[in-house]
Enzyme design. Structure first.
Site, PDB file in Angstrom:
ATOM      1  N   GLY A  13     -77.377  68.108 -50.246  1.00 14.90           N
ATOM      2  CA  GLY A  13     -77.482  69.624 -49.914  1.00 14.90           C
ATOM      3  C   GLY A  13     -76.304  70.208 -50.555  1.00 14.90           C
ATOM      4  O   GLY A  13     -74.937  69.513 -50.602  1.00 14.90           O
ATOM      5  N   ARG A  74     -82.236  66.485 -53.712  1.00 12.09           N
ATOM      6  CA  ARG A  74     -82.498  65.394 -52.942  1.00 12.09           C
ATOM      7  C   ARG A  74     -83.608  64.489 -53.614  1.00 12.09           C
ATOM      8  O   ARG A  74     -84.503  64.744 -53.734  1.00 12.09           O
ATOM      9  CB  ARG A  74     -83.082  65.708 -51.671  1.00 12.09           C
ATOM     10  CG  ARG A  74     -81.927  66.513 -50.890  1.00 12.09           C
ATOM     11  CD  ARG A  74     -82.557  66.829 -49.452  1.00 12.09           C
ATOM     12  NE  ARG A  74     -81.719  67.913 -48.599  1.00 12.09           N
ATOM     13  CZ  ARG A  74     -80.495  67.900 -48.139  1.00 12.09           C
ATOM     14  NH1 ARG A  74     -79.774  66.628 -48.129  1.00 12.09           N
ATOM     15  NH2 ARG A  74     -80.006  68.864 -47.539  1.00 12.09           N
ATOM     16  N   ASP A 105     -73.984  61.663 -46.615  1.00 10.95           N
ATOM     17  CA  ASP A 105     -74.423  60.160 -46.387  1.00 10.95           C
ATOM     18  C   ASP A 105     -75.433  59.967 -47.030  1.00 10.95           C
ATOM     19  O   ASP A 105     -75.494  58.596 -47.570  1.00 10.95           O
ATOM     20  CB  ASP A 105     -74.572  59.995 -44.775  1.00 10.95           C
ATOM     21  CG  ASP A 105     -75.776  60.923 -44.234  1.00 10.95           C
ATOM     22  OD1 ASP A 105     -75.880  62.009 -44.905  1.00 10.95           O
ATOM     23  OD2 ASP A 105     -76.171  60.625 -42.965  1.00 10.95           O
ATOM     24  N   THR A 128     -70.177  68.367 -48.211  1.00 11.00           N
ATOM     25  CA  THR A 128     -71.325  68.503 -47.105  1.00 11.00           C
ATOM     26  C   THR A 128     -70.837  69.123 -46.360  1.00 11.00           C
ATOM     27  O   THR A 128     -69.656  69.142 -45.884  1.00 11.00           O
ATOM     28  CB  THR A 128     -71.992  67.373 -46.474  1.00 11.00           C
ATOM     29  OG1 THR A 128     -72.813  67.811 -45.244  1.00 11.00           O
ATOM     30  CG2 THR A 128     -70.856  66.194 -45.928  1.00 11.00           C
ATOM     31  N   ASP A 130     -71.749  69.402 -43.226  1.00  7.83           N
ATOM     32  CA  ASP A 130     -71.816  69.198 -42.110  1.00  7.83           C
ATOM     33  C   ASP A 130     -70.622  68.294 -41.276  1.00  7.83           C
ATOM     34  O   ASP A 130     -70.533  68.149 -40.140  1.00  7.83           O
ATOM     35  CB  ASP A 130     -72.982  68.217 -41.850  1.00  7.83           C
ATOM     36  CG  ASP A 130     -74.396  68.674 -42.216  1.00  7.83           C
ATOM     37  OD1 ASP A 130     -74.383  69.933 -41.845  1.00  7.83           O
ATOM     38  OD2 ASP A 130     -75.358  68.013 -42.281  1.00  7.83           O
ATOM     39  N   ASP A 132     -69.755  65.458 -41.449  1.00  6.09           N
ATOM     40  CA  ASP A 132     -70.130  64.267 -40.570  1.00  6.09           C
ATOM     41  C   ASP A 132     -70.011  62.977 -41.012  1.00  6.09           C
ATOM     42  O   ASP A 132     -70.712  61.705 -40.720  1.00  6.09           O
ATOM     43  CB  ASP A 132     -71.824  64.465 -40.246  1.00  6.09           C
ATOM     44  CG  ASP A 132     -72.856  64.588 -41.603  1.00  6.09           C
ATOM     45  OD1 ASP A 132     -72.025  64.327 -42.707  1.00  6.09           O
ATOM     46  OD2 ASP A 132     -73.717  64.313 -41.417  1.00  6.09           O
ATOM     47  N   ARG A 174     -78.220  68.759 -38.709  1.00  6.55           N
ATOM     48  CA  ARG A 174     -79.365  68.286 -38.112  1.00  6.55           C
ATOM     49  C   ARG A 174     -78.915  67.165 -37.333  1.00  6.55           C
ATOM     50  O   ARG A 174     -79.491  66.835 -35.975  1.00  6.55           O
ATOM     51  CB  ARG A 174     -80.219  67.725 -39.562  1.00  6.55           C
ATOM     52  CG  ARG A 174     -81.726  67.781 -39.157  1.00  6.55           C
ATOM     53  CD  ARG A 174     -82.537  67.584 -40.339  1.00  6.55           C
ATOM     54  NE  ARG A 174     -81.712  67.095 -41.368  1.00  6.55           N
ATOM     55  CZ  ARG A 174     -82.404  67.376 -42.857  1.00  6.55           C
ATOM     56  NH1 ARG A 174     -83.319  68.376 -42.877  1.00  6.55           N
ATOM     57  NH2 ARG A 174     -81.717  67.065 -43.878  1.00  6.55           N
TER      58      ARG A 174
HETATM   59  O1  F6P Z   1     -76.505  69.540 -46.333  1.00  5.41           O
HETATM   60  C1  F6P Z   1     -76.552  69.533 -44.881  1.00  5.41           C
HETATM   61  C2  F6P Z   1     -77.614  70.407 -44.448  1.00  5.41           C
HETATM   62  O2  F6P Z   1     -77.411  71.917 -44.638  1.00  5.41           O
HETATM   63  C3  F6P Z   1     -77.805  70.188 -42.978  1.00  5.41           C
HETATM   64  O3  F6P Z   1     -76.979  71.122 -42.156  1.00  5.41           O
HETATM   65  C4  F6P Z   1     -79.154  70.642 -42.900  1.00  5.41           C
HETATM   66  O4  F6P Z   1     -80.057  70.071 -41.493  1.00  5.41           O
HETATM   67  C5  F6P Z   1     -79.898  70.319 -44.040  1.00  5.41           C
HETATM   68  O5  F6P Z   1     -78.918  70.044 -45.123  1.00  5.41           O
HETATM   69  C6  F6P Z   1     -81.039  71.263 -44.859  1.00  5.41           C
HETATM   70  O6  F6P Z   1     -81.279  70.589 -45.889  1.00  5.41           O
HETATM   71  P1  F6P Z   1     -82.452  71.396 -46.981  1.00  5.41           P
HETATM   72  O7  F6P Z   1     -81.677  72.436 -47.645  1.00  5.41           O
HETATM   73  O8  F6P Z   1     -82.887  70.137 -47.966  1.00  5.41           O
HETATM   74  O9  F6P Z   1     -83.384  71.980 -46.053  1.00  5.41           O
END
Ligand code: F6P
Length: 324
Positions: A13, A74, A105, A128, A130, A132, A174
């Site tokens: 992300g 991804r 991660d 990121t 997050d 985290d 998440r």
């Molecule tokens: O990159 C982190 C994040 O934004 C999380 O907070 C979220 O759950 C996830 O990515 C969403 O991913 P995507 O954009 O692939 O739906």
């Protein structure tokens, strides 16, 4: 001075400040005599050979922009041995001997696997929203995401107050409650529901009722998308079963991932991009560069996801007290 060919990519992300990180990698790397190769679309571009040299001017004026000009993905194929072998063949073809990966991660897990399989020197940079990752107090993009969410929460508070309504606002995360906790504290939320704590909806309803009796006109509940009690709509249903409040839901979503990075994120990104190149030049590998208590710290990639970066209990207690 070193004479390396350093590949740089953004993965997973996106997060505000990724461009500032790439800029720091390019400028520091070239300053010290290295060649910098930009790999497009994360590991996908490594597998497809979508790679081009970056020059000083390639990163002119990118510091202020959200997103990532190298693009990101991804990449499922990188989870496979075949995918990683293709990626390695391309690194050889382009003469790349070391990698700087800006991501979270998932990206670091892939990188750790890759570096152990092919002995490619690598350094991770925490990018990121997050926040985290173990091994850094803050990840690049978190501060911007919190500020973006806060702007929205402040606006929602206005209308919540006018209509004496209860709002449930869902923020990203998440598996991590950092955005929830920080936006909840910053936005003066009545309740904060995050995956790291057990959400007791009955207790929450009692607290809301006490607040209303005392004259509270509006309430805001922040819920992280990955809370174990469910998402904002699930929580709404549960509260409706226990109260007769009119409840509105607002899911902030991907706006939290975009926008011009804050000063904090630009400076963090610049520092970590710069330090990542220095770490490569010192032959460090399989590590993430982060900041702990304002000091640069290298942490093994594996620890960044296997060790849990806990939520500070004091923050949780404080949030509860300030919300009475
Ligand atoms: O990159 C982190 C994040 O934004 C999380 O907070 C979220 O759950 C996830 O990515 C969403 O991913 P995507 O954009 O692939 O739906």
């Amino acid at each position: 001075m070193t004479n390396k060919n350093i590949g740089v990519l953004t993965s997973g992300g996106d997060s505000p400040g990724m461009n500032a990180t790439i800029r720091a990698v390019v400028r520091t790397g070239i300053y010290h005599g290295n060649k910098i190769s930009g790999i497009k679309r994360g590991y996908e571009g490594m597998i497809d050979g979508d790679i081009e040299e970056l020059h000083l001017s390639s990163v002119s004026n990118v510091i202020k922009y959200g997103g990532t000009f190298l693009k990101t993905a991804r990449c499922k194929e990188f989870y496979t041995k075949e995918g990683r072998a293709k990626a390695h063949a391309n690194l050889k073809k382009f003469g790349i001997d070391s990698l700087i990966v800006i991501g979270g991660d998932g990206s670091f897990r892939g990188l750790h696997e890759f570096t152990n399989e092919f002995s490619i020197q690598c350094i991770g940079v925490p990018g990121t929203i997050d926040n985290d990752l173990y091994g850094t107090d803050y990840t690049i993009g978190f501060d911007t995401a919190v500020n973006t969410a806060l702007e929205a929460i402040d606006k929602i508070r206005d209308t919540a107050t006018s209509h004496s309504r209860l709002f449930i606002i869902e923020v990203m995360g998440r598996t991590s409650g950092y955005i929830g906790l920080y936006t909840g504290i910053g936005g003066g939320a009545e309740e904060i529901l995050i995956p790291e704590t057990v959400s007791d909806i009955e207790k929450l309803c009692k607290t809301l009722k006490v607040g209303r009796k005392r004259g509270k006109k509006s309430s805001i509940i922040i819920v992280a998308e990955g809370d174990e009690a469910g998402n904002a709509f699930d929580i709404k249903k549960k509260i409706e079963q226990l109260t007769n409040y009119e409840i509105k839901v607002s899911v902030l979503g991907h706006q939290q991932r975009g926008g011009s990075p804050t000063a904090f994120d630009r400076i963090l990104a610049s520092r970590l991009g710069y330090e990542a190149v220095l770490a490569i030049m010192k032959d460090e590998s399989d590590k993430m560069v982060g900041m702990i208590h304002n000091t640069v710290a290298l942490t093994s990639l594996e620890e960044t996801w296997s060790k849990k970066k806990g939520i500070d209990e004091d923050y949780l207690t404080m949030a509860d007290i300030l919300a009475i």
